[in-house]
Design a protein around this motif. Structure first.
Motif, mmCIF file in Angstrom:
data_model
loop_
_atom_site.group_PDB
_atom_site.id
_atom_site.type_symbol
_atom_site.label_atom_id
_atom_site.label_comp_id
_atom_site.label_asym_id
_atom_site.label_seq_id
_atom_site.Cartn_x
_atom_site.Cartn_y
_atom_site.Cartn_z
ATOM 1 N N PRO A 1 0.830 -1.214 0.000
ATOM 2 C CA PRO A 1 0.000 0.000 0.000
ATOM 3 C C PRO A 1 0.857 1.254 0.000
ATOM 4 O O PRO A 1 1.971 1.275 0.484
ATOM 5 N N LYS A 2 0.307 2.302 -0.555
ATOM 6 C CA LYS A 2 0.992 3.579 -0.524
ATOM 7 C C LYS A 2 1.005 4.127 0.898
ATOM 8 O O LYS A 2 0.055 3.955 1.652
ATOM 9 N N LYS B 1 0.432 6.409 3.859
ATOM 10 C CA LYS B 1 -0.643 7.376 4.065
ATOM 11 C C LYS B 1 -0.092 8.790 4.138
ATOM 12 O O LYS B 1 -0.785 9.749 3.784
ATOM 13 N N THR C 1 -0.147 11.036 0.904
ATOM 14 C CA THR C 1 -1.331 11.795 0.506
ATOM 15 C C THR C 1 -1.443 13.113 1.262
ATOM 16 O O THR C 1 -2.249 13.969 0.889
ATOM 17 N N GLU D 1 -7.886 9.644 -4.315
ATOM 18 C CA GLU D 1 -6.741 8.869 -3.820
ATOM 19 C C GLU D 1 -6.677 8.888 -2.296
ATOM 20 O O GLU D 1 -6.382 7.866 -1.659
ATOM 21 N N GLU E 1 -9.345 6.487 -0.958
ATOM 22 C CA GLU E 1 -8.958 5.092 -1.162
ATOM 23 C C GLU E 1 -7.864 4.665 -0.192
ATOM 24 O O GLU E 1 -7.839 3.517 0.266
ATOM 25 N N THR E 2 -6.964 5.573 0.141
ATOM 26 C CA THR E 2 -5.850 5.228 1.030
ATOM 27 C C THR E 2 -6.300 5.109 2.475
ATOM 28 O O THR E 2 -5.836 4.222 3.197
ATOM 29 N N TRP E 3 -7.207 5.962 2.924
ATOM 30 C CA TRP E 3 -7.589 6.014 4.329
ATOM 31 C C TRP E 3 -8.902 5.300 4.640
ATOM 32 O O TRP E 3 -9.273 5.184 5.817
#
Length: 611
Positions: A140-141, A143, A146, A375, A378-380
């Motif tokens: 995963p990217k 957090k 972002t 984005e 989707e990440t959080w």
């Protein structure tokens, strides 16, 4: 000189005599010849090899020295070509040697791989590549990525130039130039200090690395510190707050122009008296004072610097930054406000003590940062259940609509309408849209929505409507909303399982009193259409403009002084009561104008679909 050049110079063989021996070096007899137009620089463009060749063919070399030098030059060129050929051949030999050595190394690697495969078993063809690709896809990217900040978007003047042009802020730019000539103000990122501000000198505030908190990964904690002089001023300020005399606050700010809490308190007084320009300037000065105290390692753009909100001396930066972004957003600088929201969230993304997540969608949509907002969600989403907040659910649908993702936008909007039906009717009223007869006659968006919406969720929905209704006033968006509302009503009439599921989840979740971080957000946002009572808060605490609702586990540097006995205000005028309310705790059913959303990090919000 060769006859070829002589012909070019004199235009032909008319002026040339056959007997070259009679010609002298200094005098050439020319009679009746009109020179031809030519370019003298053409002589320089001739190839020396061709010249030598022509001279040999014609056999009329007037200057043997030149002929010999030309031949020598041609020989040298030939020697250089031979040398280049030798070097090229040596390079080819070296490259071939290297390639052979590399092949030998590859052979050794293959041997070792084969030996390992014999011990562990042969893998299937293409297995290693598939594993690498799948592992990269599953990583995963971070957090924090972002929440990284672009420095150029922190400057309000840059955004004003893009919106209104340079001429609109020409006067302000001239002030900045005057300020730069003064030379006693520091250059900072968040605030452009004004020329009429006094020199900051030693404000008494500094920052150091917080050694009391364990670091996780690349995250680093910092803490603001006060020296003895600032501590003395702060204690005096707290006594003034208890005295409920606004004139004493003005005296403290005049004596100490960079006292943060005093500036914040005075800003509230100016705001209530509708002097918004002065209120914004006082907040900017407070933020400038805090920014000048930054630690060299406290880089606000990396999203890896943290501040503990429980520590009393850190809370001033959170509150000042929040008030500053509200003033910046009021000037239509939404892109700058978004960067400030990201900064505020990055200081404590787990706790979000001021519930800034409830305003993030507004500034992302206003700033047209649709891709970033998608984005971010989707990440959080997996850890913060963002779509369980009405502002994030409706905001995410709008972002997909603006990006042209029709199917995703329709699905998200239908889910938002089913989960938060109480938003629709107030939203249409604020947009001055005449509601459809079918919608008015159906109880799903009316009586049933009101009956199944808990009070805490109602605050969130009301806050979203009054803060973001401008986003829905476009014609194409309203027509899209109307179509999705009718689809939702069809699903309700067909007794869709998802409708039943959302109704049950809405009645269980969002229960209890408002969390403290939402109450802080409501107080600081100051939206008059949304109010709550003190009894609606969890673990109610003191409500002060410079530090509303401190945490129950607060680490205090200053103890609150004992307030003097309160006099009977029945004989007091309304003016004194108004200013007194800014400095004292509010008891009973005192309505506070403000509004904000639901605590994203509340225990109820953490429970996802496991119920």
């Amino acid at each position: 000189m060769s006859t070829r050049y002589m012909k070019k110079v004199y235009g032909g063989d008319v002026g040339l005599e056959n007997n070259n021996e009679n010609l002298s070096d200094t005098e050439i007899p020319i009679t009746g010849v009109k020179p031809k137009q030519f370019n003298v620089f053409d002589l320089l463009n001739q190839n020396s090899e061709n010249e030598a060749k022509d001279d040999d063919d014609e056999g009329e070399s007037e200057n043997p020295v030149i002929d010999t030098t030309v031949s020598e030059v041609s020989k040298r060129k030939k020697k250089k070509k031979k040398k280049h050929k030798k070097l090229d051949s040596s390079r080819v030999q070296q490259s071939s040697r290297r390639s052979s050595e590399n092949n030998e190394e590859v052979d050794e690697i293959e041997r070792t791989v084969r030996e390992v495969n014999k011990l562990l078993g042969e893998p299937t063809p293409g297995c290693s590549q598939d594993i690498v690709v799948n592992e990269l896809a599953m990583v995963p990217k971070a957090k924090e990525n972002t929440l990284t900040i672009q420095h150029k978007h922190l400057n309000t003047f840059n955004e004003l130039k893009r919106i209104f042009g340079t001429k609109t802020i020409q006067a302000e730019q001239s002030k900045r130039r005057d300020r730069d000539r003064v030379g006693h103000l520091k250059k900072t990122w968040l605030i452009s200090a004004r020329h009429n501000w006094p020199p900051i000198g030693k404000s008494g505030i500094s920052m150091s690395i917080d050694q009391s908190i364990e670091y996780k990964g690349n995250v680093q904690y910092f803490v603001f510190e006060h020296n003895s002089t600032y501590i003395h001023i702060q204690k005096k300020f707290l006594q003034v707050v208890e005295s409920m005399d606004p004139q004493n606050i003005i005296k403290i700010v005049n004596a100490h122009p960079y006292h943060v809490d005093g500036l914040l308190q005075l800003s509230e007084l100016c705001k209530m008296s509708e002097d918004l320009a002065m209120a914004a300037e006082l907040v900017e000065r407070a933020l400038y004072s805090l920014e000048c105290a930054f630690h060299p390692l406290f880089n606000i753009t990396t999203a890896t610097c943290r501040l503990d909100y429980k520590k009393q001396q850190n809370r001033a930066f959170f509150i000042t930054l929040f008030k500053h972004l509200l003033f910046v957003g009021g000037r239509a600088c939404y892109r700058t406000s978004l960067e400030l929201c990201k900064l505020l969230l990055s200081l404590d993304p787990e706790g979000d003590p001021l519930a800034i997540i409830l305003a993030l969608d507004l500034y992302a949509l206003r700033g047209r940062e649709y891709t970033w907002f998608v984005e971010f969600c989707e990440t959080w989403e997996s850890t913060r259940n963002l779509t369980q907040l009405p502002n994030m659910a409706y905001g995410l649908a709008l972002c997909h609509f603006h990006l042209g993702n029709k199917e995703a936008a329709e699905e998200l909007l239908q889910n938002a309408l089913i989960m938060f039906p109480g938003v629709l009717i107030p939203l249409l009223d604020k947009c001055s849209v005449q509601t459809d007869s079918r919608v008015l006659g159906h109880d799903f968006f009316n009586s049933k929505a009101a009956a199944t919406t808990p009070p805490a969720l109602e605050k969130l929905q009301t806050l979203y409507v009054y803060r973001s209704y401008h986003l829905w006033k476009e014609t194409d968006i309203l027509s899209w909303l109307e179509a999705q509302v009718h689809i939702v009503l069809n699903r309700v009439d067909s007794e869709d399982d998802y409708v039943k599921y959302c109704t049950a989840k809405r009645s269980k979740r969002y229960q209890g009193k408002l969390p403290m971080n939402i109450a802080r957000h409501i107080i600081l946002s100051d939206i008059k259409e949304v109010t709550f009572n003190v009894q609606e808060m969890q673990n109610g605490g003191s409500i002060l403009s410079h530090d509303p609702l401190p945490p129950t586990d607060s680490i205090d540097l200053y103890s609150r002084p004992t307030p003097p006995p309160r006099t009977n205000h029945n004989n007091s005028n309304l003016f004194s009561l108004f200013f007194s309310s800014l400095f004292m705790d509010l008891d009973g059913d005192v309505a506070i104008a403000a509004a904000n959303g639901f605590n994203l990090f509340d225990e109820n919000a953490r429970n996802d679909d496991h119920d």
